[in-house]
Design a protein around this motif. Structure first.
Motif, PDB file in Angstrom:
ATOM      1  N   ILE A   1       0.824  -1.204   0.000  1.00 22.95           N
ATOM      2  CA  ILE A   1       0.000   0.000   0.000  1.00 22.95           C
ATOM      3  C   ILE A   1       0.859   1.255   0.000  1.00 22.95           C
ATOM      4  O   ILE A   1       1.826   1.352   0.753  1.00 22.95           O
ATOM      5  CB  ILE A   1      -0.932   0.003   1.228  1.00 22.95           C
ATOM      6  N   GLU A   2       0.477   2.213  -0.847  1.00 16.63           N
ATOM      7  CA  GLU A   2       1.167   3.497  -0.919  1.00 16.63           C
ATOM      8  C   GLU A   2       0.200   4.599  -0.501  1.00 16.63           C
ATOM      9  O   GLU A   2      -0.994   4.537  -0.806  1.00 16.63           O
ATOM     10  CB  GLU A   2       1.642   3.768  -2.348  1.00 16.63           C
ATOM     11  N   VAL A   3       0.720   5.599   0.191  1.00 11.14           N
ATOM     12  CA  VAL A   3      -0.090   6.747   0.610  1.00 11.14           C
ATOM     13  C   VAL A   3       0.005   7.835  -0.445  1.00 11.14           C
ATOM     14  O   VAL A   3       1.085   8.118  -0.964  1.00 11.14           O
ATOM     15  CB  VAL A   3       0.397   7.299   1.967  1.00 11.14           C
TER      16      VAL A   3
ATOM     17  N   ILE B   1     -10.088  -7.005   0.515  1.00 13.21           N
ATOM     18  CA  ILE B   1      -9.082  -6.032   0.091  1.00 13.21           C
ATOM     19  C   ILE B   1      -9.574  -4.612   0.340  1.00 13.21           C
ATOM     20  O   ILE B   1      -8.847  -3.758   0.869  1.00 13.21           O
ATOM     21  CB  ILE B   1      -8.749  -6.229  -1.404  1.00 13.21           C
ATOM     22  N   LEU B   2     -10.816  -4.342  -0.020  1.00 11.94           N
ATOM     23  CA  LEU B   2     -11.354  -2.988   0.157  1.00 11.94           C
ATOM     24  C   LEU B   2     -11.527  -2.638   1.633  1.00 11.94           C
ATOM     25  O   LEU B   2     -11.265  -1.503   2.047  1.00 11.94           O
ATOM     26  CB  LEU B   2     -12.674  -2.849  -0.596  1.00 11.94           C
ATOM     27  N   ASP B   3     -11.938  -3.595   2.440  1.00 12.01           N
ATOM     28  CA  ASP B   3     -12.063  -3.348   3.871  1.00 12.01           C
ATOM     29  C   ASP B   3     -10.721  -2.909   4.443  1.00 12.01           C
ATOM     30  O   ASP B   3     -10.631  -1.954   5.217  1.00 12.01           O
ATOM     31  CB  ASP B   3     -12.553  -4.619   4.568  1.00 12.01           C
ATOM     32  N   HIS B   4      -9.658  -3.599   4.039  1.00 10.41           N
ATOM     33  CA  HIS B   4      -8.333  -3.251   4.549  1.00 10.41           C
ATOM     34  C   HIS B   4      -7.895  -1.867   4.064  1.00 10.41           C
ATOM     35  O   HIS B   4      -7.380  -1.059   4.841  1.00 10.41           O
ATOM     36  CB  HIS B   4      -7.305  -4.298   4.120  1.00 10.41           C
ATOM     37  N   LEU B   5      -8.095  -1.579   2.791  1.00 10.14           N
ATOM     38  CA  LEU B   5      -7.692  -0.283   2.243  1.00 10.14           C
ATOM     39  C   LEU B   5      -8.469   0.871   2.875  1.00 10.14           C
ATOM     40  O   LEU B   5      -7.905   1.924   3.175  1.00 10.14           O
ATOM     41  CB  LEU B   5      -7.883  -0.263   0.732  1.00 10.14           C
ATOM     42  N   LEU B   6      -9.768   0.665   3.070  1.00  8.84           N
ATOM     43  CA  LEU B   6     -10.577   1.705   3.715  1.00  8.84           C
ATOM     44  C   LEU B   6     -10.065   1.971   5.126  1.00  8.84           C
ATOM     45  O   LEU B   6      -9.943   3.124   5.555  1.00  8.84           O
ATOM     46  CB  LEU B   6     -12.042   1.273   3.746  1.00  8.84           C
ATOM     47  N   GLY B   7      -9.754   0.903   5.847  1.00  9.03           N
ATOM     48  CA  GLY B   7      -9.224   1.057   7.199  1.00  9.03           C
ATOM     49  C   GLY B   7      -7.891   1.781   7.197  1.00  9.03           C
ATOM     50  O   GLY B   7      -7.602   2.598   8.083  1.00  9.03           O
ATOM     51  N   GLN B   8      -7.066   1.470   6.188  1.00  9.67           N
ATOM     52  CA  GLN B   8      -5.767   2.139   6.083  1.00  9.67           C
ATOM     53  C   GLN B   8      -5.950   3.624   5.768  1.00  9.67           C
ATOM     54  O   GLN B   8      -5.210   4.467   6.265  1.00  9.67           O
ATOM     55  CB  GLN B   8      -4.943   1.475   4.988  1.00  9.67           C
ATOM     56  N   ALA B   9      -6.959   3.938   4.951  1.00 11.89           N
ATOM     57  CA  ALA B   9      -7.211   5.329   4.586  1.00 11.89           C
ATOM     58  C   ALA B   9      -7.623   6.157   5.801  1.00 11.89           C
ATOM     59  O   ALA B   9      -7.150   7.284   5.985  1.00 11.89           O
ATOM     60  CB  ALA B   9      -8.282   5.405   3.501  1.00 11.89           C
ATOM     61  N   VAL B  10      -8.514   5.617   6.634  1.00 16.19           N
ATOM     62  CA  VAL B  10      -8.938   6.380   7.804  1.00 16.19           C
ATOM     63  C   VAL B  10      -7.809   6.489   8.825  1.00 16.19           C
ATOM     64  O   VAL B  10      -7.662   7.499   9.504  1.00 16.19           O
ATOM     65  CB  VAL B  10     -10.217   5.799   8.452  1.00 16.19           C
ATOM     66  N   ALA B  11      -6.985   5.441   8.920  1.00 20.20           N
ATOM     67  CA  ALA B  11      -5.846   5.488   9.841  1.00 20.20           C
ATOM     68  C   ALA B  11      -4.845   6.543   9.385  1.00 20.20           C
ATOM     69  O   ALA B  11      -4.301   7.304  10.199  1.00 20.20           O
ATOM     70  CB  ALA B  11      -5.178   4.121   9.927  1.00 20.20           C
ATOM     71  N   THR B  12      -4.605   6.605   8.073  1.00 18.67           N
ATOM     72  CA  THR B  12      -3.686   7.602   7.520  1.00 18.67           C
ATOM     73  C   THR B  12      -4.190   9.014   7.775  1.00 18.67           C
ATOM     74  O   THR B  12      -3.403   9.947   7.959  1.00 18.67           O
ATOM     75  CB  THR B  12      -3.506   7.369   6.007  1.00 18.67           C
TER      76      THR B  12
END
Length: 203
Positions: free
Chosen positions: A92-94, A124-135
């Motif tokens: 994953i990239e920010v 996959i989308l659940d993980h990315l969404l979680g990463q987005a809110v964490a970021t």
């Protein structure tokens, strides 16, 4: 201390290499058409390898930890974990207000004929969404995940998965994401609501 760290990093690199070889094995098992005798022989070899690996085991996968370069990593994660054979693993990239990852699903992920299982896309989308809110500074646990399947998701081709933070209300945070073809055609879209546990506030 640095020698111990180097030794552990070397062991973890070997573990990640083993996990990748296991992914290759899983793909081979899913697609193989070898004769029964070869299947039986392979099973015997894998039984021996399994017993060797079970000689010393933990009760849980690799935990969260701080990598030598100072970032948080989770080698046991089911989506991104380099030491987890189940993981792709996703890198994953920010960017700007969200996160991005190139995804190549494998035949192992098949659901409908020649397409990726919908549950895999949702994971996959659940993980990315979680990463987005964490970021965005609002880390939380998934409260709800709404997924819209627009087109069949192919395996064996490069896809682009993205997610962006949208808004926060108290301990609730929302994000939106998608898996798309490189030209931008959306295949799967998702909206997630994440709840920040009270115990996490102020940490």
């Amino acid at each position: 201390m640095s020698v111990e760290l180097g030794t552990e990093e070397s062991r973890l690199a070997a573990l990640c290499a083993l996990a990748q070889q296991t992914r290759d094995l899983m793909d081979a098992v899913a697609l193989t058409d070898v004769a029964e005798a070869d299947l039986t022989a392979a099973t015997a070899m894998l039984t021996a390898v399994t017993e060797r690996l079970r000689a010393t085991i933990r009760q849980t996968p690799q935990p969260f930890e701080i990598a030598p370069h100072g970032t948080l990593r989770h080698l046991g994660n089911a989506v991104t974990g380099g030491a987890n054979p189940h993981a792709l693993p996703l890198v994953i990239e920010v960017f700007g207000g969200g996160v991005r990852a190139e995804v190549v699903f494998r035949p192992l992920h098949e659901g409908p004929p020649n397409g990726v299982h919908g549950g895999i896309s949702a994971m996959i989308l659940d993980h990315l969404l979680g990463q987005a809110v964490a970021t965005a500074g609002s880390a939380g646990m998934t409260g709800t995940l709404t997924v819209r399947y627009r087109r069949p998701v192919p395996y064996g081709t490069v896809l682009v998965a993205t997610a962006e933070y949208t808004r926060t209300e108290g301990r609730k945070t929302w994000a939106e994401g998608r898996i798309a073809l490189p030209d931008g055609e959306s295949l799967v879209e998702a909206t997630g609501l994440f709840i920040t546990p009270a115990a996490w506030i102020g940490i």
